[in-house]
Design a protein around this motif. Structure first.
Motif, PDB file in Angstrom:
ATOM      1  N   ASP A 272       0.833  -1.191   0.000  1.00 43.32           N
ATOM      2  CA  ASP A 272       0.000   0.000   0.000  1.00 43.32           C
ATOM      3  C   ASP A 272       0.870   1.244   0.000  1.00 43.32           C
ATOM      4  O   ASP A 272       1.970   1.252   0.577  1.00 43.32           O
ATOM      5  N   LEU A 273       0.344   2.307  -0.623  1.00 42.95           N
ATOM      6  CA  LEU A 273       1.083   3.549  -0.813  1.00 42.95           C
ATOM      7  C   LEU A 273       0.084   4.696  -0.746  1.00 42.95           C
ATOM      8  O   LEU A 273      -0.939   4.675  -1.436  1.00 42.95           O
ATOM      9  N   PHE A 274       0.379   5.697   0.102  1.00 46.01           N
ATOM     10  CA  PHE A 274      -0.549   6.808   0.284  1.00 46.01           C
ATOM     11  C   PHE A 274       0.200   8.129   0.295  1.00 46.01           C
ATOM     12  O   PHE A 274       1.401   8.185   0.583  1.00 46.01           O
ATOM     13  N   LEU A 275      -0.543   9.198  -0.001  1.00 45.52           N
ATOM     14  CA  LEU A 275       0.005  10.539   0.023  1.00 45.52           C
ATOM     15  C   LEU A 275      -0.716  11.355   1.075  1.00 45.52           C
ATOM     16  O   LEU A 275      -1.947  11.407   1.105  1.00 45.52           O
ATOM     17  N   ALA A 276       0.065  11.987   1.949  1.00 46.57           N
ATOM     18  CA  ALA A 276      -0.466  12.893   2.951  1.00 46.57           C
ATOM     19  C   ALA A 276       0.103  14.265   2.630  1.00 46.57           C
ATOM     20  O   ALA A 276       1.170  14.632   3.109  1.00 46.57           O
ATOM     21  N   LEU A 315      -9.274  12.377   8.944  1.00 49.44           N
ATOM     22  CA  LEU A 315      -8.989  12.044  10.343  1.00 49.44           C
ATOM     23  C   LEU A 315      -7.516  12.240  10.685  1.00 49.44           C
ATOM     24  O   LEU A 315      -7.116  12.012  11.830  1.00 49.44           O
ATOM     25  N   LYS A 316      -6.709  12.628   9.672  1.00 50.12           N
ATOM     26  CA  LYS A 316      -5.265  12.791   9.847  1.00 50.12           C
ATOM     27  C   LYS A 316      -4.653  11.529  10.452  1.00 50.12           C
ATOM     28  O   LYS A 316      -3.829  11.577  11.372  1.00 50.12           O
ATOM     29  N   THR A 317      -5.071  10.397   9.904  1.00 47.31           N
ATOM     30  CA  THR A 317      -4.740   9.109  10.511  1.00 47.31           C
ATOM     31  C   THR A 317      -4.307   8.088   9.462  1.00 47.31           C
ATOM     32  O   THR A 317      -4.905   7.991   8.389  1.00 47.31           O
ATOM     33  N   LEU A 318      -3.277   7.312   9.808  1.00 48.94           N
ATOM     34  CA  LEU A 318      -2.872   6.153   9.025  1.00 48.94           C
ATOM     35  C   LEU A 318      -3.216   4.903   9.823  1.00 48.94           C
ATOM     36  O   LEU A 318      -2.763   4.732  10.959  1.00 48.94           O
ATOM     37  N   PHE A 319      -4.028   4.036   9.218  1.00 51.44           N
ATOM     38  CA  PHE A 319      -4.347   2.747   9.828  1.00 51.44           C
ATOM     39  C   PHE A 319      -3.485   1.677   9.156  1.00 51.44           C
ATOM     40  O   PHE A 319      -3.405   1.622   7.932  1.00 51.44           O
ATOM     41  N   VAL A 320      -2.854   0.828   9.956  1.00 51.52           N
ATOM     42  CA  VAL A 320      -2.030  -0.262   9.447  1.00 51.52           C
ATOM     43  C   VAL A 320      -2.577  -1.578   9.990  1.00 51.52           C
ATOM     44  O   VAL A 320      -2.824  -1.702  11.205  1.00 51.52           O
ATOM     45  N   ALA A 321      -2.767  -2.558   9.100  1.00 51.59           N
ATOM     46  CA  ALA A 321      -3.323  -3.854   9.496  1.00 51.59           C
ATOM     47  C   ALA A 321      -2.200  -4.829   9.823  1.00 51.59           C
ATOM     48  O   ALA A 321      -1.407  -5.185   8.954  1.00 51.59           O
TER      49      ALA A 321
END
Length: 339
Positions: A272-276, A315-321
């Motif tokens: 997974d790859l995201f941009l904040a 939510l200014k949040t990163l969730f990691v599983a």
């Protein structure tokens, strides 16, 4: 000669280990020095661990996540468990479960319809009412239904599947609108308007397609870089970011031409790859999140096998599983400092 499945499994495992070792060597040489790795509680960490939310009785690999921002409900596709858990983020606990699935991989949420979309390895795409998790519709795409994306322009549901296709589904009628044919199974893909940028690791390529015209526009070779799984579109819309597993590398490419702009080593087994904003977050099964920003390149330790997640800017949040390995399965909730 090989003597049955056990020896064949060992051969496959040894080959995989050799490839991972090669990736580690190439990644280290690419950056010239060992990366900075910090614990979530370290003052130098760009991520702060707020809490962990237990996933009771969840075994095996965990795949993708989705969010209902309005009601603060997180949905977790639990591939190995055959379930999708609903997490009440206000209460910090699992509040419901969809069971009896065959390898759930992709999950999405439709705010207008108040429905959950689940794509599974058996090729099914199922729609559930969010209020009570009751199944309201089901389509069969063939096999290996995977990533789910919601087209921001019209709310259409796009699902990668099979040996090479992206299906477009009308969420109002649950009818199949089109099938885009691709040269191999699509992994991570993203949209810029009607253009889809699709990772096809089976063919060592990034495909550019038009989902409205239902046709492929371009095919860009990844060259010696292999196993390109996650992909994201940069805020400008002019560039895309792609992460490879072999070697473990993050690359920026021009969205119009596919020309390489820059690359750097990253953590291994990324999914997974995201941009904040201008910050890039790479979630890796090696047990790290690579945080890349101007003047900053830090890897934050997580848990072995925790290679999927979801960044929620609202939510200014990163969730990691984190799957059940060293510790029971859980969702790790991070805040991004300075965001």
């Amino acid at each position: 000669m090989l003597d049955g499945a056990p020896r064949l499994s060992r051969l496959v495992l040894n080959t995989a280990n050799a490839l991972l070792a090669l990736a580690a060597v190439v990644s280290t040489s690419a950056c010239g020095a060992a990366p900075t790795i910090v614990a979530p509680g370290d003052a130098a960490s760009p991520l702060s661990l707020r809490r962990t939310i237990a996933l009771p009785d969840v075994k095996g690999r965990i795949d993708h996540l989705a969010i209902d921002v309005e009601h603060q409900r997180l949905y977790v596709a639990e591939y190995g468990n055959g379930t999708v858990d609903e997490i009440d983020l206000k209460a910090g606990r699992v509040s419901g479960r969809i069971a009896g699935l065959k390898e759930p991989q992709g999950v999405g949420f439709l705010p207008k319809q108040q429905q959950i979309v689940v794509a599974s390895g058996d090729g099914s795409v199922r729609f559930y009412a969010a209020a009570d998790r009751r199944e309201v519709a089901r389509l069969q795409l063939g096999d290996d239904a995977d990533n789910v994306r919601i087209d921001a322009r019209n709310g259409h549901v796009l699902v990668g599947y099979g040996s090479g296709g992206i299906a477009t589904i009308d969420p109002a009628t649950h009818q199949l609108l089109s099938r885009l044919v691709l040269p191999g199974h699509p992994e991570g893909f993203r949209l810029i308007g009607s253009r889809a940028f699709v990772n096809v690791p089976d063919r060592g390529s990034v495909i550019v397609a038009d989902v409205d015209q239902v046709r492929v526009l371009a095919k860009w070779s990844t060259g010696l870089n292999r196993l390109n799984f996650p992909l994201a579109v940069m805020p400008s819309g002019k560039d895309i970011a792609v992460v490879y597993r072999l070697p473990a590398k993050l690359s920026l490419m021009q969205a119009d031409t596919g020309a390489s702009l820059s690359s750097r080593a990253t953590c291994g087994d990324a999914d997974d790859l995201f941009l904040a904003g201008d910050t890039i977050l790479v979630v890796c099964g090696a047990g790290q999140v690579n945080v890349v920003a101007s003047g900053k390149d830090v890897r934050v330790a997580t848990a072995p096998g925790a290679r999927t997640g979801l960044f929620v800017p609202e939510l200014k949040t990163l969730f990691v599983a984190a799957p059940s390995r060293v510790h029971p399965a859980a969702i790790w909730e991070f805040g991004l400092k300075g965001f």
